[in-house]
Design an enzyme around this catalytic site. Sequence first.
Site, PDB file in Angstrom:
ATOM      1  N   ARG A 169      45.143  27.013  45.529  1.00  0.00           N
ATOM      2  CA  ARG A 169      45.831  28.299  45.721  1.00  0.00           C
ATOM      3  C   ARG A 169      47.017  28.375  44.765  1.00  0.00           C
ATOM      4  O   ARG A 169      47.270  29.376  44.125  1.00  0.00           O
ATOM      5  CB  ARG A 169      46.297  28.496  47.171  1.00  0.00           C
ATOM      6  CG  ARG A 169      47.201  29.720  47.301  1.00  0.00           C
ATOM      7  CD  ARG A 169      47.455  30.250  48.718  1.00  0.00           C
ATOM      8  NE  ARG A 169      47.423  29.262  49.753  1.00  0.00           N
ATOM      9  CZ  ARG A 169      48.385  28.342  49.980  1.00  0.00           C
ATOM     10  NH1 ARG A 169      49.459  28.307  49.213  1.00  0.00           N
ATOM     11  NH2 ARG A 169      48.241  27.468  50.954  1.00  0.00           N
ATOM     12  N   TYR A 213      45.501  56.141  40.799  1.00  0.00           N
ATOM     13  CA  TYR A 213      44.271  55.554  41.338  1.00  0.00           C
ATOM     14  C   TYR A 213      44.324  55.640  42.867  1.00  0.00           C
ATOM     15  O   TYR A 213      45.331  55.275  43.482  1.00  0.00           O
ATOM     16  CB  TYR A 213      44.153  54.107  40.870  1.00  0.00           C
ATOM     17  CG  TYR A 213      42.981  53.376  41.475  1.00  0.00           C
ATOM     18  CD1 TYR A 213      41.687  53.656  41.059  1.00  0.00           C
ATOM     19  CD2 TYR A 213      43.163  52.433  42.468  1.00  0.00           C
ATOM     20  CE1 TYR A 213      40.604  53.003  41.625  1.00  0.00           C
ATOM     21  CE2 TYR A 213      42.089  51.768  43.040  1.00  0.00           C
ATOM     22  CZ  TYR A 213      40.810  52.063  42.612  1.00  0.00           C
ATOM     23  OH  TYR A 213      39.747  51.420  43.173  1.00  0.00           O
ATOM     24  N   LYS A 229      37.690  45.937  35.571  1.00  0.00           N
ATOM     25  CA  LYS A 229      37.229  47.002  34.687  1.00  0.00           C
ATOM     26  C   LYS A 229      37.017  46.455  33.271  1.00  0.00           C
ATOM     27  O   LYS A 229      36.138  45.640  33.077  1.00  0.00           O
ATOM     28  CB  LYS A 229      38.238  48.154  34.732  1.00  0.00           C
ATOM     29  CG  LYS A 229      38.718  48.509  36.164  1.00  0.00           C
ATOM     30  CD  LYS A 229      37.624  49.045  37.067  1.00  0.00           C
ATOM     31  CE  LYS A 229      38.035  49.121  38.534  1.00  0.00           C
ATOM     32  NZ  LYS A 229      39.263  49.823  38.833  1.00  0.00           N
ATOM     33  N   ASP A 244      50.348  50.169  35.030  1.00  0.00           N
ATOM     34  CA  ASP A 244      48.944  49.855  35.284  1.00  0.00           C
ATOM     35  C   ASP A 244      48.193  50.137  33.985  1.00  0.00           C
ATOM     36  O   ASP A 244      48.002  51.291  33.599  1.00  0.00           O
ATOM     37  CB  ASP A 244      48.429  50.740  36.438  1.00  0.00           C
ATOM     38  CG  ASP A 244      46.969  50.447  36.796  1.00  0.00           C
ATOM     39  OD1 ASP A 244      46.233  49.937  35.937  1.00  0.00           O
ATOM     40  OD2 ASP A 244      46.578  50.773  37.936  1.00  0.00           O
TER      41      ASP A 244
HETATM   42  C1  LIG Z   1      40.157  49.912  39.932  1.00  0.00           C
HETATM   43  C2  LIG Z   1      41.582  50.213  39.688  1.00  0.00           C
HETATM   44  C3  LIG Z   1      42.596  49.621  40.459  1.00  0.00           C
HETATM   45  C4  LIG Z   1      42.295  48.679  41.609  1.00  0.00           C
HETATM   46  O1  LIG Z   1      41.698  47.498  41.182  1.00  0.00           O
HETATM   47  P1  LIG Z   1      40.616  46.673  42.059  1.00  0.00           P
HETATM   48  O2  LIG Z   1      40.253  45.568  41.147  1.00  0.00           O
HETATM   49  O3  LIG Z   1      39.506  47.594  42.398  1.00  0.00           O
HETATM   50  O4  LIG Z   1      41.355  46.220  43.284  1.00  0.00           O
HETATM   51  C5  LIG Z   1      43.899  49.921  40.144  1.00  0.00           C
HETATM   52  N1  LIG Z   1      44.207  50.783  39.140  1.00  0.00           N
HETATM   53  C6  LIG Z   1      43.257  51.372  38.401  1.00  0.00           C
HETATM   54  C7  LIG Z   1      43.666  52.306  37.312  1.00  0.00           C
HETATM   55  C8  LIG Z   1      41.924  51.117  38.645  1.00  0.00           C
HETATM   56  O5  LIG Z   1      40.987  51.738  37.915  1.00  0.00           O
END
Ligand SMILES: *Cc1c(COP(=O)(O)O)cnc(C)c1O
Length: 379
Positions: free
Chosen positions: A46, A98, A195, A170
Amino acid sequence: MKFNTKTIHGNQEPDKAYGSVMPPIYQTTTYAQTTPGGHKGYQYSRSANPTRTALENALASIENGTHAMAFGSGLAAIDAVLKLLKSGDEVISTNDLYGGTYRLFTKIFEGFGIKFHYVGMENVANIASYINKNTKLIWVETPTNPMMTIIDIKATAAVAKEHQLLLAVDNTFATPYLQQPLDLGADIVMHSATKYLGGHSDVVMGALIVNDKALADRLYFIQNASGAICGPQDSFLVLRGIKTLHIRMQRHCENGKAVAEYLKNHPKIEAVYWPGFEDHPNHAIAKAQMKDFGGMVSFTTKGNKYNEAIKIIERLQIFTLAESLGGVESLAGHPASMTHASIPKEVREKTGVVDSLIRLSVGIEDEEDLIADLKQAIG
Ligand SMILES: *Cc1c(COP(=O)(O)O)cnc(C)c1O
């Protein structure tokens, strides 16, 4: 070292044991000690795991940061950032957000006494009136999801610095191939590595990257204390994904442009949201802070009919109807009923997430096939 080389070599070395070029998947929870405390830097997975460390080092390199932390999902990474705060603190966030981030803010952290302001940040001057003595964090998503609004990171960073606020960006949509928020003055870069970084729709993961040791220590403490880490196998897969990020992104951008231009000239299409268009309201900022315009394209149909949008999506053959984005395969989504279903209709419509909005994650297939698919689906 330039970016493309960094994706393959940045902070990465052959494994010390046998020189393996890719790090082994250290599928272990614990590490033998010769005497209490006599270990080789790893005690319990962890806290740290060598495969995760290899990934975190690569993440720091591609975002021009000094420290990175990988989490079990993007939302786990955002959760860790919010845990820097305490009850009574305030956050100013992008309004086009998001859906999962919005849900985390409103349904979890509001309950812990943190206050959120959702602001249209495409005009940076809008931020100032929300700043007070309790404000601690500015949360930015750019390009925004799914409206592709571009927020000026440098100008927002100047506001954050002036008021001694943390700025978190982000960077999921843009990836460090297109923009590097730390270089533009952000304090924290966040990724849903699920992504583009992973890039193959096979791992759920999140990451934070910073360039300040004290902030890294606080976030590392939260990562270890709260424990939302990712496993070694997933770390290996995302590290592998990062090595082709630059060539995938190049193709995502080329195909994104072709699709956006096709849709813009289609008589049944009302609006196309893609920051590469010269008439996009934030095109100048996009051009200044991004290397290219990405593979995410949203559009609405004339008449704005919910059912028509659903029919188009159902007719698509190469674009798969699915949540998520950023993989090699093209995906199509209907934000109003999918990613943004957790946002009330009045709230989502204010930012443009109307009933006919379709969001495309344009993949790296042949451009001609993608356009032919859209053509038959839209009719
Ligand atoms: C998918 C996404 C998230 C969340 O991420 P997860 O891996 O699904 O928890 C946050 N911000 C954006 C812009 C995203 O596309």
